[in-house]
Design a protein around this motif. Structure first.
Motif, mmCIF file in Angstrom:
data_model
loop_
_atom_site.group_PDB
_atom_site.id
_atom_site.type_symbol
_atom_site.label_atom_id
_atom_site.label_comp_id
_atom_site.label_asym_id
_atom_site.label_seq_id
_atom_site.Cartn_x
_atom_site.Cartn_y
_atom_site.Cartn_z
ATOM 1 N N LEU A 206 -2.550 4.360 139.742
ATOM 2 C CA LEU A 206 -1.726 4.715 141.142
ATOM 3 C C LEU A 206 -0.421 4.214 140.798
ATOM 4 C CD1 LEU A 206 -1.587 6.169 143.742
ATOM 5 C CD2 LEU A 206 -2.626 3.829 144.711
ATOM 6 N N GLU A 207 -0.126 2.835 140.191
ATOM 7 C CA GLU A 207 0.908 2.391 139.872
ATOM 8 C C GLU A 207 1.795 3.067 138.857
ATOM 9 O OE1 GLU A 207 2.812 -1.820 138.183
ATOM 10 O OE2 GLU A 207 0.482 -1.508 138.128
ATOM 11 N N GLU A 208 1.528 3.712 138.001
ATOM 12 C CA GLU A 208 2.123 4.643 137.096
ATOM 13 C C GLU A 208 2.458 5.859 137.937
ATOM 14 O OE1 GLU A 208 -0.461 5.581 133.788
ATOM 15 O OE2 GLU A 208 -0.676 3.517 133.282
ATOM 16 N N ARG A 209 2.012 6.338 138.642
ATOM 17 C CA ARG A 209 2.296 7.590 139.224
ATOM 18 C C ARG A 209 3.347 7.161 140.308
ATOM 19 N NH1 ARG A 209 -0.361 8.884 136.045
ATOM 20 N NH2 ARG A 209 -2.066 10.515 135.669
ATOM 21 N N LEU A 210 3.205 6.155 141.112
ATOM 22 C CA LEU A 210 4.368 5.673 141.827
ATOM 23 C C LEU A 210 5.486 5.399 141.463
ATOM 24 C CD1 LEU A 210 2.114 3.495 144.502
ATOM 25 C CD2 LEU A 210 3.231 5.699 144.863
ATOM 26 N N MET A 211 5.434 4.742 140.149
ATOM 27 C CA MET A 211 6.631 4.307 139.607
ATOM 28 C C MET A 211 7.312 5.480 139.018
ATOM 29 S SD MET A 211 7.430 0.960 140.012
ATOM 30 C CE MET A 211 6.405 -0.325 140.472
ATOM 31 N N ARG A 212 6.728 6.392 138.869
ATOM 32 C CA ARG A 212 7.433 7.608 138.055
ATOM 33 C C ARG A 212 8.074 8.518 139.371
ATOM 34 N NH1 ARG A 212 3.151 8.347 133.808
ATOM 35 N NH2 ARG A 212 2.284 9.732 135.152
ATOM 36 N N SER A 213 7.800 8.389 140.376
ATOM 37 C CA SER A 213 8.232 9.076 141.398
ATOM 38 C C SER A 213 9.602 8.774 141.879
ATOM 39 C CB SER A 213 7.356 8.810 142.825
ATOM 40 O OG SER A 213 7.781 9.408 144.040
ATOM 41 N N LEU A 220 10.267 0.339 147.956
ATOM 42 C CA LEU A 220 8.962 0.521 148.493
ATOM 43 C C LEU A 220 7.870 0.929 147.554
ATOM 44 C CD1 LEU A 220 7.792 1.585 151.297
ATOM 45 C CD2 LEU A 220 9.065 3.882 150.616
ATOM 46 N N ARG A 221 8.331 1.611 146.058
ATOM 47 C CA ARG A 221 7.225 1.864 145.147
ATOM 48 C C ARG A 221 6.362 0.427 144.956
ATOM 49 N NH1 ARG A 221 10.432 4.934 140.874
ATOM 50 N NH2 ARG A 221 12.341 4.236 141.883
ATOM 51 N N VAL A 222 7.039 -0.581 144.583
ATOM 52 C CA VAL A 222 6.598 -2.004 144.339
ATOM 53 C C VAL A 222 5.726 -2.377 145.382
ATOM 54 C CG1 VAL A 222 7.077 -4.410 143.837
ATOM 55 C CG2 VAL A 222 8.527 -2.497 142.869
ATOM 56 N N ALA A 223 6.121 -2.137 146.900
ATOM 57 C CA ALA A 223 5.509 -2.604 147.917
ATOM 58 C C ALA A 223 3.945 -1.727 147.993
ATOM 59 C CB ALA A 223 6.159 -2.613 149.051
ATOM 60 N N LEU A 224 4.201 -0.499 147.877
ATOM 61 C CA LEU A 224 2.975 0.217 147.979
ATOM 62 C C LEU A 224 1.907 0.047 146.695
ATOM 63 C CD1 LEU A 224 4.493 3.747 148.709
ATOM 64 C CD2 LEU A 224 3.237 2.139 150.315
ATOM 65 N N THR A 225 2.558 -0.267 145.369
ATOM 66 C CA THR A 225 1.534 -0.562 144.577
ATOM 67 C C THR A 225 1.104 -1.844 144.701
ATOM 68 O OG1 THR A 225 3.102 0.167 142.771
ATOM 69 C CG2 THR A 225 1.507 -1.132 142.047
ATOM 70 N N LEU A 227 0.234 -3.331 147.416
ATOM 71 C CA LEU A 227 -0.718 -3.138 148.681
ATOM 72 C C LEU A 227 -1.743 -2.409 148.210
ATOM 73 C CD1 LEU A 227 -1.255 -3.728 151.763
ATOM 74 C CD2 LEU A 227 0.074 -1.807 152.206
ATOM 75 N N SER A 228 -1.802 -1.466 147.671
ATOM 76 C CA SER A 228 -2.718 -0.500 147.096
ATOM 77 C C SER A 228 -3.752 -1.211 146.238
ATOM 78 C CB SER A 228 -2.242 0.878 146.350
ATOM 79 O OG SER A 228 -1.435 0.305 145.119
ATOM 80 N N LYS A 229 -3.075 -2.146 145.270
ATOM 81 C CA LYS A 229 -4.128 -2.970 144.359
ATOM 82 C C LYS A 229 -4.840 -3.963 145.095
ATOM 83 C CE LYS A 229 -1.748 -2.627 139.767
ATOM 84 N NZ LYS A 229 -1.080 -3.421 138.751
ATOM 85 N N ALA A 230 -4.290 -4.565 146.215
ATOM 86 C CA ALA A 230 -4.919 -5.535 147.087
ATOM 87 C C ALA A 230 -6.237 -4.828 147.850
ATOM 88 C CB ALA A 230 -4.090 -6.233 147.861
ATOM 89 N N LEU A 231 -5.807 -3.665 148.439
ATOM 90 C CA LEU A 231 -6.937 -2.994 149.306
ATOM 91 C C LEU A 231 -7.916 -2.475 148.554
ATOM 92 C CD1 LEU A 231 -4.642 -1.021 151.750
ATOM 93 C CD2 LEU A 231 -5.876 -3.090 152.258
#
Length: 457
Positions: A206-213, A220-225, A227-231
């Motif tokens: 998911l981090e790779e997909r978000l960072m390529r967006s 915001l990409r770093v924050a979502l990454t 948060l998603s890893k922690a969840l």
């Protein structure tokens, strides 16, 4: 004779396991040579197939990050045992009605085990080799996993796997009001490990997909990454605990203790973590911004969940995120990436201000790194004690390289322009008033007073 043969066969089953016993029984059968030929054919056919797929994988991950390329190496090595296992499995079911297949069944065990190991290494390296660095646990985990898989394969081939599981299940100990066996504990560790690895692998994907967006802001990409890893990690732990039969209500005690700990001794750490997510979400400080917080000035290189890395000419400074939220932060590139660079100088009162302003603007024009648009401008700042104070300023587009070099070039150019135009830069002057005996005031320069004092001496 037949009785002796059955006795010997049963002993071989007890000692070597059913697979090796069947192999020894089929060794004298003419179909054994056919098994060897089929096995060799499957291996020879698996080699070019594996090389073709591995080449395509290598080309696909050639321009990827270090973690992907490092993990892809294990995925490429898994292709040969994978194709070998698939071909041997198909040959086993196809030849089972015709000839004995003990050799093929035995060959399936190491092929499957090696394939499982390489795929496990692929997941581990994706998870534990991020940011171009190898995690210290990676080598240890790979060695432990390799040992366990080979021991499990040996026990399975020897027919001792079920006995080993029963022996581990017989070793029990009390945990509260329940009795748990070693087998249950090992199974719980396996489930927890598998679910956590799956969550971390999905988080990396998911981090790779978000960072390529390109449509989402970097912060915001770093924050979502994060948060998603922690969840994902939290959900995987809760899911694995429920799979092994642990009542999740017992975690309420742990949650209460954690809350008390955060309130008593971890408020600073919790504040830094919360502040990190606030910074990433509100985008008040972004990657690449030039900021000044407390006594630190530099470029924001990284925004971690606990601290922010500020890079300048002296190195990298780790600023706690709480300071960026609770204190005043000067963001030099908040609304504009260009940063203002200014220097001040004094000129004699005899110099024409209009000429000095034009001279200052022309002197700094053309200095490397100073932008032509917006053009440098000069200002008359104040009427000082020793002279008239002026300021000349321009803008640079690369603040990460520092401002001191540009200021030095501006000062040197101003000095040369003043010398060429005959404009003097005044220095502080003071007058000493000596009160004579007759009561009249006279102003005597300091230099003359010093000369008179020397003559008197």
């Amino acid at each position: 004779m037949a009785s002796n043969s059955l006795t010997d066969l049963s002993q071989s089953h007890a000692v070597f396991g059913k697979m090796l016993g069947d192999l020894m029984q089929d060794a004298g059968d003419p179909g054994f040579l056919w098994q060897l030929a089929v096995l060799a054919g499957c291996v020879l056919l698996a080699w070019p197939l594996a090389r073709h797929v591995a080449g395509r994988l290598e080309a696909r991950y050639a321009g990827s990050s270090f973690a992907l390329r490092f993990a892809a190496a294990s995925l490429e090595r898994a292709m040969f045992p994978l194709f070998g296992w698939l071909l041997v499995l198909a040959a086993r079911f196809a030849l089972a009605p015709l000839i004995p297949v003990s050799m093929l069944r035995l060959a399936l065990v190491p092929l499957f085990g090696i394939t499982f190991l390489y795929f496990a290494f692929y997941v581990l390296r994706r998870v534990l080799s991020g940011n171009g660095q190898l995690h210290g646990m990676l080598t240890l985990v790979e060695k432990v996993l390799t040992t366990l898989v080979w021991v499990g394969m040996a026990l399975y081939v020897l027919g001792m796997l079920s006995e080993a599981v029963q022996w581990l299940d017989s070793i029990q100990f009390a945990l509260g009001q329940q009795r748990i066996s070693v087998a249950d504990l090992l199974m719980a560790c396996v489930w927890i490990l598998l679910t956590v690895l799956a969550a971390l692998w999905f988080g990396s994907w998911l981090e790779e997909r978000l960072m390529r967006s390109a449509t989402i802001d970097t912060s915001l990409r770093v924050a979502l990454t994060r948060l998603s890893k922690a969840l994902l990690l939290l959900v995987s732990l809760l899911f694995s605990l429920s799979l092994v039969g642990i009542d999740l209500t017992v975690l309420s005690v742990f949650g209460g203790a954690l809350g008390v700990g955060l309130g008593l001794g971890l408020q600073k750490i919790a504040s830094n973590y919360v502040s990190g997510f606030i910074i990433l979400l509100d985008r008040s400080v972004k990657l690449g911004d030039q900021i000044t917080v407390d006594k630190y000035t530099g470029i924001v290189a990284q925004i971690r969940t606990r601290y922010t890395v500020v890079r300048n000419g002296d190195g990298e400074t780790l600023v706690p995120n709480e300071q960026l939220v609770a204190q005043s932060v000067q963001n030099h590139s908040f609304s504009n990436t260009n940063v203002r660079v200014a220097t001040r100088v004094q000129a004699d009162y005899d110099a024409d201000p209009e000429m000095v302003l034009a001279l200052l603007t022309e002197a700094v024009r053309g200095i490397p790194r100073l932008l032509a648009d917006p053009a440098p401008s000069a200002f008359l700042v104040a009427f000082a004690d020793s002279g008239v104070e002026y300021e000349v300023a321009g803008f640079i587009a690369d603040p990460q390289n520092g401002k001191l070099g540009v200021q030095s070039e501006m000062n040197r150019a101003i000095w040369k322009a003043f010398r060429a135009s005959g404009i003097s830069i005044p220095y502080p002057q003071r007058e000493l008033r000596v009160l004579p005996t007759d009561g009249t005031l006279t102003a005597t320069p300091v230099s003359r007073v010093a000369a008179n004092a020397a003559e008197s001496a």
